[in-house]
Motif scaffolding. Sequence first.
Motif, PDB file in Angstrom:
ATOM      1  N   LEU A  83       8.555  -6.815  -3.898  1.00 21.06           N
ATOM      2  CA  LEU A  83       7.438  -5.927  -4.601  1.00 21.06           C
ATOM      3  C   LEU A  83       8.249  -4.987  -5.638  1.00 21.06           C
ATOM      4  CD1 LEU A  83       5.961  -4.948  -0.931  1.00 21.06           C
ATOM      5  CD2 LEU A  83       5.083  -6.477  -2.404  1.00 21.06           C
ATOM      6  N   THR A  84       7.519  -4.977  -6.963  1.00 18.59           N
ATOM      7  CA  THR A  84       8.013  -4.267  -8.071  1.00 18.59           C
ATOM      8  C   THR A  84       7.215  -3.156  -8.625  1.00 18.59           C
ATOM      9  OG1 THR A  84       9.019  -6.324  -8.871  1.00 18.59           O
ATOM     10  CG2 THR A  84       9.117  -4.752 -10.382  1.00 18.59           C
ATOM     11  N   MET A  85       7.761  -2.081  -8.307  1.00 19.29           N
ATOM     12  CA  MET A  85       6.973  -0.820  -8.839  1.00 19.29           C
ATOM     13  C   MET A  85       7.261  -0.630 -10.198  1.00 19.29           C
ATOM     14  SD  MET A  85       7.417   1.834  -5.645  1.00 19.29           S
ATOM     15  CE  MET A  85       9.264   1.384  -5.345  1.00 19.29           C
ATOM     16  N   ARG A  86       6.127  -0.591 -11.045  1.00 17.74           N
ATOM     17  CA  ARG A  86       6.136  -0.220 -12.371  1.00 17.74           C
ATOM     18  C   ARG A  86       5.678   1.013 -12.888  1.00 17.74           C
ATOM     19  NH1 ARG A  86       6.938  -3.051 -17.548  1.00 17.74           N
ATOM     20  NH2 ARG A  86       5.533  -2.456 -19.089  1.00 17.74           N
ATOM     21  N   TYR A  87       6.221   1.977 -13.531  1.00 12.79           N
ATOM     22  CA  TYR A  87       5.494   2.964 -13.979  1.00 12.79           C
ATOM     23  C   TYR A  87       6.230   3.750 -14.998  1.00 12.79           C
ATOM     24  CZ  TYR A  87       9.872   5.125 -11.909  1.00 12.79           C
ATOM     25  OH  TYR A  87      11.190   5.287 -11.724  1.00 12.79           O
ATOM     26  N   LEU A  88       5.583   4.806 -15.645  1.00 14.12           N
ATOM     27  CA  LEU A  88       6.035   5.177 -16.880  1.00 14.12           C
ATOM     28  C   LEU A  88       6.990   6.417 -16.544  1.00 14.12           C
ATOM     29  CD1 LEU A  88       2.974   5.439 -19.136  1.00 14.12           C
ATOM     30  CD2 LEU A  88       5.009   4.375 -19.605  1.00 14.12           C
ATOM     31  N   CYS A  89       7.947   6.831 -17.231  1.00  7.16           N
ATOM     32  CA  CYS A  89       8.735   8.168 -17.195  1.00  7.16           C
ATOM     33  C   CYS A  89       9.324   8.464 -18.338  1.00  7.16           C
ATOM     34  CB  CYS A  89       9.703   7.830 -16.050  1.00  7.16           C
ATOM     35  SG  CYS A  89      11.232   7.031 -16.262  1.00  7.16           S
ATOM     36  N   LEU A  90       9.607   9.608 -18.495  1.00  7.26           N
ATOM     37  CA  LEU A  90      10.491  10.316 -19.569  1.00  7.26           C
ATOM     38  C   LEU A  90      11.887   9.686 -19.564  1.00  7.26           C
ATOM     39  CD1 LEU A  90       9.622  13.852 -19.556  1.00  7.26           C
ATOM     40  CD2 LEU A  90       8.883  12.258 -21.267  1.00  7.26           C
ATOM     41  N   PRO A  91      12.552   9.519 -20.899  1.00  9.06           N
ATOM     42  CA  PRO A  91      13.875   8.768 -20.966  1.00  9.06           C
ATOM     43  C   PRO A  91      14.765   9.436 -20.132  1.00  9.06           C
ATOM     44  CG  PRO A  91      12.907   8.690 -22.921  1.00  9.06           C
ATOM     45  CD  PRO A  91      11.775   9.563 -22.039  1.00  9.06           C
ATOM     46  N   LYS A  92      14.900  10.608 -19.932  1.00 10.79           N
ATOM     47  CA  LYS A  92      16.210  11.381 -19.381  1.00 10.79           C
ATOM     48  C   LYS A  92      15.495  11.642 -17.921  1.00 10.79           C
ATOM     49  CE  LYS A  92      17.663  13.458 -23.789  1.00 10.79           C
ATOM     50  NZ  LYS A  92      18.122  14.535 -24.487  1.00 10.79           N
ATOM     51  N   LYS A  93      14.384  11.174 -17.484  1.00 11.08           N
ATOM     52  CA  LYS A  93      14.018  11.642 -16.075  1.00 11.08           C
ATOM     53  C   LYS A  93      14.337  10.058 -15.299  1.00 11.08           C
ATOM     54  CE  LYS A  93      12.949  15.822 -16.750  1.00 11.08           C
ATOM     55  NZ  LYS A  93      13.524  16.826 -15.950  1.00 11.08           N
ATOM     56  N   ARG A  94      14.638   9.068 -15.833  1.00  7.28           N
ATOM     57  CA  ARG A  94      14.616   7.823 -15.189  1.00  7.28           C
ATOM     58  C   ARG A  94      15.354   7.742 -13.789  1.00  7.28           C
ATOM     59  NH1 ARG A  94      16.604   2.341 -15.405  1.00  7.28           N
ATOM     60  NH2 ARG A  94      18.453   2.944 -16.429  1.00  7.28           N
ATOM     61  N   ARG A  95      16.432   8.213 -13.914  1.00 11.78           N
ATOM     62  CA  ARG A  95      17.423   8.205 -12.779  1.00 11.78           C
ATOM     63  C   ARG A  95      16.885   9.224 -11.598  1.00 11.78           C
ATOM     64  NH1 ARG A  95      23.770   8.043 -12.163  1.00 11.78           N
ATOM     65  NH2 ARG A  95      24.115   7.086  -9.906  1.00 11.78           N
ATOM     66  N   GLY A  96      16.296  10.309 -12.128  1.00 13.84           N
ATOM     67  CA  GLY A  96      15.578  11.230 -11.190  1.00 13.84           C
ATOM     68  C   GLY A  96      14.596  10.934 -10.547  1.00 13.84           C
ATOM     69  N   THR A  97      13.742  10.269 -11.306  1.00 17.42           N
ATOM     70  CA  THR A  97      12.443   9.528 -10.561  1.00 17.42           C
ATOM     71  C   THR A  97      12.804   8.351  -9.568  1.00 17.42           C
ATOM     72  OG1 THR A  97      12.099   8.165 -12.577  1.00 17.42           O
ATOM     73  CG2 THR A  97      10.766  10.150 -12.442  1.00 17.42           C
TER      74      THR A  97
ATOM     75  N   GLU B 166       0.838  -1.175  -0.084  1.00 15.24           N
ATOM     76  CA  GLU B 166       0.059   0.030   0.235  1.00 15.24           C
ATOM     77  C   GLU B 166       0.953   1.310  -0.195  1.00 15.24           C
ATOM     78  OE1 GLU B 166      -2.619  -0.333   3.313  1.00 15.24           O
ATOM     79  OE2 GLU B 166      -3.854  -2.030   2.443  1.00 15.24           O
ATOM     80  N   ILE B 167       1.673   1.175   0.746  1.00 15.55           N
ATOM     81  CA  ILE B 167       2.908   2.310   0.826  1.00 15.55           C
ATOM     82  C   ILE B 167       3.364   2.483  -0.396  1.00 15.55           C
ATOM     83  CG2 ILE B 167       5.010   3.221   1.756  1.00 15.55           C
ATOM     84  CD1 ILE B 167       4.312   1.677   4.299  1.00 15.55           C
ATOM     85  N   LEU B 168       4.017   1.383  -1.191  1.00 17.52           N
ATOM     86  CA  LEU B 168       4.659   1.692  -2.324  1.00 17.52           C
ATOM     87  C   LEU B 168       3.565   2.299  -3.511  1.00 17.52           C
ATOM     88  CD1 LEU B 168       6.905  -1.521  -2.382  1.00 17.52           C
ATOM     89  CD2 LEU B 168       7.513   0.926  -1.901  1.00 17.52           C
TER      90      LEU B 168
END
Length: 306
Positions: A251-265, A201-203
């Motif tokens: 527990l695996t979190m799967r989400y969308l992001c911009l290619p150049k924002k992957r490390r930041g997210t 739930e937290i994740l």
Amino acid sequence: MQMDIVEWINEHWGIAPEIQLKVFYSVLVLFILTVLRQFLQKAVFWRVTDFRQRYNWKSSIRYTFIILGIIVISIIWVEEVDSFATFFGLISAGLAVALKDPILNLAGWLFILFRRPFEVGDRIQVGDQAGDVIDIRAFQFTLNEIGNWVDSDQSTGRIIHVPNGKVFTEAQFNYHQGFSHIWNEIRVMITFESDWEKAKEILDRIVAAHAETFTQSAKKHLLEASKKFMIFYNTLSPVVYTTVKDNGVMLTMRYLCLPKKRRGTEHAIWEDVLKEFRKHADIDFAYPTQRIYFNPQEGKQKQADQ
């Protein structure tokens, strides 16, 4: 005026008058085209401020004037049409044999220009090389390298020059084409004794908060991408998957992001996960462990109980 120039060149260089004129006209054409190109390029830079448009204009002007110069100088040196065709036929045959790789690279450049598997600014991978495309020229394109010894697709600071012919022999992975977003996964391992439902739930809450903006943006781009590619997803919302591993519950979190924002997210999500898990004594991270029994009977008894 023309005769004066010819007489002066003939007197000092001793070259046939016809050759002298052709050399003179060739140099004059190159000079005029160079001046015109510089003037046109400065005019474009004065009116266009976007760096991507500036680059595209600069490349178009450069190649247009190169082709124009080749045509004009060829006409100067080959006067008759039949001779002109024969000249280019012989040149083409010789180049096909002696310059196989450069011709392949030139064909790759034309393929890149018209088919557009990638453009300047795209993040791509060709073979083992990955990076951001920063330049495309007639014989090679240039990447600002990412990855290698640096994690999470960050820049290494190195420049990679890749022959254009690679587009015919290597698979190209484009991070930006499609709907311009990529899927990323973050795996969190907790112990079997932890309250995995609370942890999930937290994740769920954390990843939903961080990926909300990217999810909305991806929905807008997905419709446009589906017109060109067979791309569709049942859902674009972030999700947390549950898997049992040897050392605990994954527990695996799967989400969308911009290619150049992957490390930041990833950085922001992990910090929130660490802060939230620290508040709950019934949630612990799992890691590989070993159990050592000094009393053989105790070890056998524990194994029997299990």
